[in-house]
Write a protein that holds these residues in place. Sequence first.
Motif, PDB file in Angstrom:
ATOM      1  N   ASP A 114      -8.123   5.792   0.820  1.00  0.00           N
ATOM      2  CA  ASP A 114      -7.621   4.287   0.728  1.00  0.00           C
ATOM      3  C   ASP A 114      -8.494   3.567   0.723  1.00  0.00           C
ATOM      4  O   ASP A 114      -8.066   1.877   0.713  1.00  0.00           O
ATOM      5  CB  ASP A 114      -5.722   5.098   1.026  1.00  0.00           C
ATOM      6  N   THR A 115      -9.160   3.822   2.672  1.00  0.00           N
ATOM      7  CA  THR A 115      -9.673   2.612   3.110  1.00  0.00           C
ATOM      8  C   THR A 115     -10.728   2.882   2.968  1.00  0.00           C
ATOM      9  O   THR A 115     -11.468   3.973   3.736  1.00  0.00           O
ATOM     10  CB  THR A 115      -8.870   1.955   4.087  1.00  0.00           C
ATOM     11  N   ASP A 116     -11.851   1.984   3.329  1.00  0.00           N
ATOM     12  CA  ASP A 116     -13.148   2.249   3.876  1.00  0.00           C
ATOM     13  C   ASP A 116     -13.843   2.143   5.214  1.00  0.00           C
ATOM     14  O   ASP A 116     -15.128   2.025   6.138  1.00  0.00           O
ATOM     15  CB  ASP A 116     -14.036   1.701   2.529  1.00  0.00           C
ATOM     16  N   ASP A 117     -12.135   1.701   6.099  1.00  0.00           N
ATOM     17  CA  ASP A 117     -12.124   1.155   7.424  1.00  0.00           C
ATOM     18  C   ASP A 117     -12.874   2.084   8.426  1.00  0.00           C
ATOM     19  O   ASP A 117     -13.602   1.879   9.459  1.00  0.00           O
ATOM     20  CB  ASP A 117     -11.591   0.673   7.554  1.00  0.00           C
ATOM     21  N   GLY A 125      -5.607   9.972   1.344  1.00  0.00           N
ATOM     22  CA  GLY A 125      -6.521   8.837   0.623  1.00  0.00           C
ATOM     23  C   GLY A 125      -6.069  10.089  -0.676  1.00  0.00           C
ATOM     24  O   GLY A 125      -5.030  10.880  -0.626  1.00  0.00           O
ATOM     25  N   MET A 175       0.963  -1.522  -0.267  1.00  0.00           N
ATOM     26  CA  MET A 175      -0.191   0.232  -0.217  1.00  0.00           C
ATOM     27  C   MET A 175       0.932   1.264   0.072  1.00  0.00           C
ATOM     28  O   MET A 175       1.595   1.583   0.894  1.00  0.00           O
ATOM     29  CB  MET A 175      -1.088   0.289   1.260  1.00  0.00           C
TER      30      MET A 175
END
Length: 112
Positions: A33-36, A53, A1
Motif C-alpha cells: 500500500d505504501t513505499d514508505d 497491501g 485509503m
Amino acid sequence: MRDPLIKAYGHVYPADAALEEALRAALADALPDTDDIPLLERDGDMLRISFEGSYFPEDEAVAALRTAAGMPQGKLDVLDLENWRMTRHAFRDGVLHSSAAPLNNVLDYSGH
C-alpha cells in the motif's frame, strides 16, 4: 485509503547475500500500500520482511527461504484479512514448517 488485504511480517537469520537476493527477487511482484516502509531490510545478519497491501507473493517467498544455505532460523507470518486466516512459516535448523489457523483462534490464543 482502504485497509490492506494482506499483512506479512517475518525475519530470518543468519542471512547471507544469496538469500537476500533470492528474497528480493521473490518479493519483486508484491503490491504494498505504501513505499514508505521497506519490504525487505537488513539488520546485521538478519533480514526483516514487513508488508501491508493487496498482493504478497507468499509461495515465492517460501520457495526462496527453502533454498537458503546453512541453518537459518526465523518465521514468516502472513495474515489474509479478506479470508480471516493466518499462515505461519517457521524456519529452524534448515527445515521449514507451515501451519494455518483462523485469525480468531490466533487472537484468542494471544489474549487479544
